[in-house]
Design a protein around this motif. Structure first.
Motif, PDB file in Angstrom:
ATOM      1  N   ASP A  26       9.190  -1.023   1.580  1.00 27.23           N
ATOM      2  CA  ASP A  26       8.987  -2.174   0.704  1.00 27.23           C
ATOM      3  C   ASP A  26      10.317  -2.809   0.278  1.00 27.23           C
ATOM      4  OD1 ASP A  26       8.220  -3.966  -1.213  1.00 27.23           O
ATOM      5  OD2 ASP A  26       6.889  -2.599  -2.263  1.00 27.23           O
TER       6      ASP A  26
ATOM      7  N   ASP B 264       4.612  -8.551 -20.581  1.00 26.34           N
ATOM      8  CA  ASP B 264       4.002  -8.849 -19.283  1.00 26.34           C
ATOM      9  C   ASP B 264       2.547  -9.184 -19.525  1.00 26.34           C
ATOM     10  OD1 ASP B 264       2.820  -8.467 -16.516  1.00 26.34           O
ATOM     11  OD2 ASP B 264       4.900  -7.946 -16.098  1.00 26.34           O
ATOM     12  N   VAL B 265       1.962  -9.957 -18.634  1.00 22.65           N
ATOM     13  CA  VAL B 265       0.551 -10.313 -18.809  1.00 22.65           C
ATOM     14  C   VAL B 265      -0.380  -9.224 -18.267  1.00 22.65           C
ATOM     15  CG1 VAL B 265       0.841 -12.807 -18.852  1.00 22.65           C
ATOM     16  CG2 VAL B 265       0.640 -11.641 -16.646  1.00 22.65           C
TER      17      VAL B 265
ATOM     18  N   GLY C  99      -2.886  -5.895  -7.774  1.00 22.67           N
ATOM     19  CA  GLY C  99      -1.986  -5.421  -8.825  1.00 22.67           C
ATOM     20  C   GLY C  99      -1.020  -6.498  -9.305  1.00 22.67           C
TER      21      GLY C  99
ATOM     22  N   GLY D 257       8.355 -10.284 -18.148  1.00 18.43           N
ATOM     23  CA  GLY D 257       7.933  -9.908 -16.786  1.00 18.43           C
ATOM     24  C   GLY D 257       8.389  -8.487 -16.535  1.00 18.43           C
ATOM     25  N   ALA D 258       7.448  -7.535 -16.522  1.00 16.66           N
ATOM     26  CA  ALA D 258       7.830  -6.128 -16.363  1.00 16.66           C
ATOM     27  C   ALA D 258       7.278  -5.575 -15.048  1.00 16.66           C
ATOM     28  CB  ALA D 258       7.349  -5.317 -17.560  1.00 16.66           C
ATOM     29  N   GLY D 259       7.588  -6.261 -13.945  1.00 19.79           N
ATOM     30  CA  GLY D 259       7.283  -5.745 -12.608  1.00 19.79           C
ATOM     31  C   GLY D 259       8.445  -4.860 -12.180  1.00 19.79           C
ATOM     32  N   VAL D 260       8.723  -4.825 -10.884  1.00 16.79           N
ATOM     33  CA  VAL D 260       9.768  -3.928 -10.375  1.00 16.79           C
ATOM     34  C   VAL D 260      11.140  -4.303 -10.959  1.00 16.79           C
ATOM     35  CG1 VAL D 260      10.877  -3.027  -8.313  1.00 16.79           C
ATOM     36  CG2 VAL D 260       8.435  -3.592  -8.256  1.00 16.79           C
TER      37      VAL D 260
ATOM     38  N   ILE E 102       0.866  -1.178   0.000  1.00 17.98           N
ATOM     39  CA  ILE E 102       0.000   0.000   0.000  1.00 17.98           C
ATOM     40  C   ILE E 102       0.905   1.232   0.000  1.00 17.98           C
ATOM     41  CG2 ILE E 102      -1.945  -1.111   1.158  1.00 17.98           C
ATOM     42  CD1 ILE E 102      -0.916   0.053   3.792  1.00 17.98           C
TER      43      ILE E 102
ATOM     44  N   LEU F   2      -2.264 -17.864 -16.024  1.00 12.35           N
ATOM     45  CA  LEU F   2      -2.982 -17.862 -17.293  1.00 12.35           C
ATOM     46  C   LEU F   2      -3.767 -19.162 -17.466  1.00 12.35           C
ATOM     47  CD1 LEU F   2      -0.367 -16.409 -19.831  1.00 12.35           C
ATOM     48  CD2 LEU F   2      -1.947 -15.207 -18.329  1.00 12.35           C
TER      49      LEU F   2
ATOM     50  N   GLN G 213       5.179   2.010   1.122  1.00 21.04           N
ATOM     51  CA  GLN G 213       6.126   2.018   0.004  1.00 21.04           C
ATOM     52  C   GLN G 213       7.567   2.225   0.448  1.00 21.04           C
ATOM     53  OE1 GLN G 213       4.766   4.769  -3.007  1.00 21.04           O
ATOM     54  NE2 GLN G 213       3.989   3.073  -4.232  1.00 21.04           N
TER      55      GLN G 213
ATOM     56  N   ALA H 215      -0.087 -10.434 -10.976  1.00 19.71           N
ATOM     57  CA  ALA H 215      -0.608 -11.235 -12.081  1.00 19.71           C
ATOM     58  C   ALA H 215      -1.333 -12.465 -11.543  1.00 19.71           C
ATOM     59  CB  ALA H 215       0.551 -11.676 -12.971  1.00 19.71           C
TER      60      ALA H 215
ATOM     61  N   ALA I  65       9.381 -13.233 -14.489  1.00 22.74           N
ATOM     62  CA  ALA I  65       7.942 -13.420 -14.257  1.00 22.74           C
ATOM     63  C   ALA I  65       7.674 -14.215 -12.973  1.00 22.74           C
ATOM     64  CB  ALA I  65       7.301 -14.120 -15.449  1.00 22.74           C
ATOM     65  N   ALA I  66       6.712 -13.727 -12.202  1.00 22.73           N
ATOM     66  CA  ALA I  66       6.360 -14.395 -10.943  1.00 22.73           C
ATOM     67  C   ALA I  66       4.884 -14.210 -10.658  1.00 22.73           C
ATOM     68  CB  ALA I  66       7.179 -13.804  -9.800  1.00 22.73           C
ATOM     69  N   ILE I  67       4.317 -15.185  -9.949  1.00 21.29           N
ATOM     70  CA  ILE I  67       2.935 -15.090  -9.472  1.00 21.29           C
ATOM     71  C   ILE I  67       2.998 -15.362  -7.975  1.00 21.29           C
ATOM     72  CG2 ILE I  67       0.597 -16.059  -9.643  1.00 21.29           C
ATOM     73  CD1 ILE I  67       1.533 -17.057 -12.497  1.00 21.29           C
TER      74      ILE I  67
ATOM     75  N   PRO J 286       5.959 -18.992 -13.526  1.00 20.06           N
ATOM     76  CA  PRO J 286       5.396 -19.531 -14.779  1.00 20.06           C
ATOM     77  C   PRO J 286       6.501 -19.934 -15.755  1.00 20.06           C
ATOM     78  CG  PRO J 286       5.109 -17.138 -14.680  1.00 20.06           C
ATOM     79  CD  PRO J 286       5.683 -17.549 -13.356  1.00 20.06           C
TER      80      PRO J 286
HETATM   81  P1  NAD Z   1       6.206 -10.072  -9.146  1.00 17.65           P
HETATM   82  O1  NAD Z   1       7.623 -10.199  -8.725  1.00 17.65           O
HETATM   83  O2  NAD Z   1       5.150 -10.843  -8.425  1.00 17.65           O
HETATM   84  O3  NAD Z   1       6.123 -10.490 -10.706  1.00 17.65           O
HETATM   85  C1  NAD Z   1       6.985  -9.952 -11.681  1.00 17.65           C
HETATM   86  C2  NAD Z   1       6.199  -9.675 -12.961  1.00 17.65           C
HETATM   87  O4  NAD Z   1       5.891 -10.913 -13.621  1.00 17.65           O
HETATM   88  C3  NAD Z   1       4.845  -8.978 -12.751  1.00 17.65           C
HETATM   89  O5  NAD Z   1       4.855  -7.752 -13.451  1.00 17.65           O
HETATM   90  C4  NAD Z   1       3.825  -9.966 -13.322  1.00 17.65           C
HETATM   91  O6  NAD Z   1       2.740  -9.313 -13.938  1.00 17.65           O
HETATM   92  C5  NAD Z   1       4.684 -10.714 -14.318  1.00 17.65           C
HETATM   93  N1  NAD Z   1       4.149 -12.000 -14.814  1.00 17.65           N
HETATM   94  C6  NAD Z   1       3.474 -12.969 -14.153  1.00 17.65           C
HETATM   95  N2  NAD Z   1       3.153 -13.998 -14.982  1.00 17.65           N
HETATM   96  C7  NAD Z   1       3.663 -13.671 -16.208  1.00 17.65           C
HETATM   97  C8  NAD Z   1       3.681 -14.314 -17.479  1.00 17.65           C
HETATM   98  N3  NAD Z   1       3.111 -15.497 -17.677  1.00 17.65           N
HETATM   99  N4  NAD Z   1       4.299 -13.682 -18.501  1.00 17.65           N
HETATM  100  C9  NAD Z   1       4.880 -12.468 -18.341  1.00 17.65           C
HETATM  101  N5  NAD Z   1       4.897 -11.820 -17.159  1.00 17.65           N
HETATM  102  C10 NAD Z   1       4.291 -12.402 -16.108  1.00 17.65           C
HETATM  103  O7  NAD Z   1       5.741  -8.569  -9.213  1.00 17.65           O
HETATM  104  P2  NAD Z   1       6.371  -7.241  -8.610  1.00 17.65           P
HETATM  105  O8  NAD Z   1       7.511  -6.811  -9.455  1.00 17.65           O
HETATM  106  O9  NAD Z   1       6.657  -7.459  -7.180  1.00 17.65           O
HETATM  107  O10 NAD Z   1       5.194  -6.187  -8.796  1.00 17.65           O
HETATM  108  C11 NAD Z   1       3.957  -6.516  -9.324  1.00 17.65           C
HETATM  109  C12 NAD Z   1       2.987  -5.340  -9.240  1.00 17.65           C
HETATM  110  O11 NAD Z   1       2.925  -4.759  -7.951  1.00 17.65           O
HETATM  111  C13 NAD Z   1       3.326  -4.213 -10.176  1.00 17.65           C
HETATM  112  O12 NAD Z   1       2.110  -3.733 -10.683  1.00 17.65           O
HETATM  113  C14 NAD Z   1       3.913  -3.172  -9.307  1.00 17.65           C
HETATM  114  O13 NAD Z   1       3.815  -1.877  -9.834  1.00 17.65           O
HETATM  115  C15 NAD Z   1       3.092  -3.350  -8.060  1.00 17.65           C
HETATM  116  N6  NAD Z   1       3.790  -2.817  -6.891  1.00 17.65           N
HETATM  117  C16 NAD Z   1       3.119  -1.936  -6.087  1.00 17.65           C
HETATM  118  C17 NAD Z   1       3.780  -1.397  -4.980  1.00 17.65           C
HETATM  119  C18 NAD Z   1       3.102  -0.424  -4.065  1.00 17.65           C
HETATM  120  O14 NAD Z   1       2.098   0.111  -4.398  1.00 17.65           O
HETATM  121  N7  NAD Z   1       3.655  -0.225  -2.891  1.00 17.65           N
HETATM  122  C19 NAD Z   1       5.061  -1.788  -4.668  1.00 17.65           C
HETATM  123  C20 NAD Z   1       5.700  -2.698  -5.513  1.00 17.65           C
HETATM  124  C21 NAD Z   1       5.039  -3.228  -6.623  1.00 17.65           C
END
Ligand code: NAD
Length: 380
Positions: free
Chosen positions: A132, A199-200, A227, A176-179, A125, A232, A129, A229, A258-260, A266
């Motif tokens: 985090d 990214d999905v 937020g 995978g375009a998370g952090v 949240i 699929l 942040q 994933a 990529a992570a769930i 995945p």
């Molecule tokens: P994560 O480490 O769980 O996952 C990494 C990425 O893998 C994610 O972007 C996910 O969508 C992607 N992914 C999952 N399955 C996939 C597939 N089959 N193919 C391709 N990509 C796939 O995620 P993360 O980096 O920790 O962050 C995820 C989300 O949380 C983002 O939207 C990020 O902006 C949000 N976030 C919010 C806060 C906050 O508000 N404090 C802090 C950190 C992250």
């Protein structure tokens, strides 16, 4: 009453980070908190004992004193059984607890009547942040994995125009375009590569494009709760494989992140796809620790097959320990503002949303329900 915080040396194999850096120690000691640091705790991340002393900490050579006399113990890795045994009941211990994969350790902390906070459970949240650690450490990992890919790749990443001819830029593909993935994209762009990412979550597209990379898009939006994933469906996975096959075959460096949450990573790059990669191409699998995004990844190893290298590095943040520790430490400083207040000293009311969500063990019980359920299943 003055609260004493203890910072021991991390002893897990390969762990070079330290929970508090001198700059943050100084802020804490100025605010009236007492800090004890084990001698050499910052050595592997290049923070000498003298810097801790100058910041107002007491440097102790006896490790058991750091654990045994502190009201709050700050760590990076979860405490091991020996460390747990050295802490008195009621000691508050804060770390990345890796709860679901460390059930034995959780049970030991419960039985030792410690109060354990797991930083990986912090809610994502806005108010949390600045605490985090998943984001700060993923930022380090995302940067580092591109450097690993670039150094294993036999090509330049940027375009070069030289007297010895023109070099075409390399193609980097980020899955995978998370952090971590966004940091990998930014780093690869800075090195001059042509970058594509996938990214999905549809929301990731805008972020990818704002970094100057091309977003590969499927006609799905697999954004699940919080937020993150979702997994699929089988049909979506087929579409994904068809789209990725082409991009994988054309890339010089592939970074997979990529992570769930709570699930095995995945599988995105199957061995048939690796067979289409160019000789000299490199895949760096950031998901190596959670099962891997590539079928051929071996955690902690570099596998070479027909000239293609598949790297499965572990604990990447520890490979950049100076700044990884600095960021982790700042996250902890922010978390401690909830745990230690001027008014109450060490807080015992954990009803604050952030404390409640990250509280793993308290009063001889496992307070985090999913972990308690896992423990009950295994009856540890
Ligand atoms: P994560 O480490 O769980 O996952 C990494 C990425 O893998 C994610 O972007 C996910 O969508 C992607 N992914 C999952 N399955 C996939 C597939 N089959 N193919 C391709 N990509 C796939 O995620 P993360 O980096 O920790 O962050 C995820 C989300 O949380 C983002 O939207 C990020 O902006 C949000 N976030 C919010 C806060 C906050 O508000 N404090 C802090 C950190 C992250």
């Amino acid at each position: 009453m003055t609260v004493r915080i203890g910072v021991p040396t991390e002893v897990s194999p390969g762990e070079k980070r330290v929970a508090l850096v001198p700059e943050v120690v100084q802020h804490l000691t100025k605010a009236g908190v007492e800090v004890v640091v084990e001698a050499g705790a910052g050595a592997a991340s290049r923070y000498p004992d003298a810097a801790y002393t100058a910041a107002g900490a007491q440097v102790l050579s006896d490790r058991s004193q750091v654990f045994g006399t502190s009201a709050v113990v700050l760590k990076v890795q979860p405490p091991n059984p020996e460390e747990i045994a050295q802490m008195k009941p009621g000691t508050v211990v804060v770390a990345l607890m890796n709860a679901s994969r460390n059930l034995d350790g959780v049970a030991k902390m419960r039985d030792a009547k410690l109060v354990a906070f797991a930083l990986e459970l912090l809610p994502r949240i806005t108010r949390a942040q600045s605490m985090d650690v998943l984001s700060s450490q993923a930022t380090v990992a995302g940067y580092r994995c591109v450097l690993i890919g670039a150094s294993l790749c036999p090509k330049f990443l940027p375009m070069l125009t030289t007297a010895a001819g023109t070099i075409r830029p390399s193609k980097v593909l980020v899955l995978g375009a998370g952090v971590a993935g966004l940091m990998a994209i930014a780093t690869a762009k800075r090195l001059g590569a042509i970058v594509e990412a996938y990214d999905v979550r549809r929301a990731a597209g805008e972020q990818v494009r704002s970094l100057g990379a091309k977003f590969l898009e499927l006609q799905i939006n697999a954004e699940g709760s919080g937020g993150y994933a979702r997994e699929l469906t089988d049909d979506e996975k087929k579409q994904e494989q068809a789209m990725l096959a082409k991009a994988v075959g054309e890339a010089d460096v592939i970074i997979t992140t990529a992570a769930i949450p709570g699930r095995k990573a995945p599988l995105l790059v199957r061995k048939e796809m690796v067979a289409t990669m160019r000789p000299g191409a490199v895949l760096v699998d950031l998901a190596a620790e959670s099962g891997g995004n590539c079928e051929l990844t071996k955690p902690g190893e570099n596998v070479v097959l027909d000239g293609v290298t598949i790297a499965g590095p572990l604990n990447l943040p520890s490979q950049l320990p100076f700044h990884a520790s600095q960021m982790y430490s700042k996250n902890l400083e922010s978390f401690l503002t909830l745990l230690i207040t001027k008014e109450h000293g060490l807080v015992t009311d954990y009803s604050d949303e952030i404390l409640a969500a990250s509280l793993l063990v308290s009063n001889g019980a496992v307070t985090h329900k999913p972990t308690a359920d896992l423990l009950a299943k295994g009856a540890t």
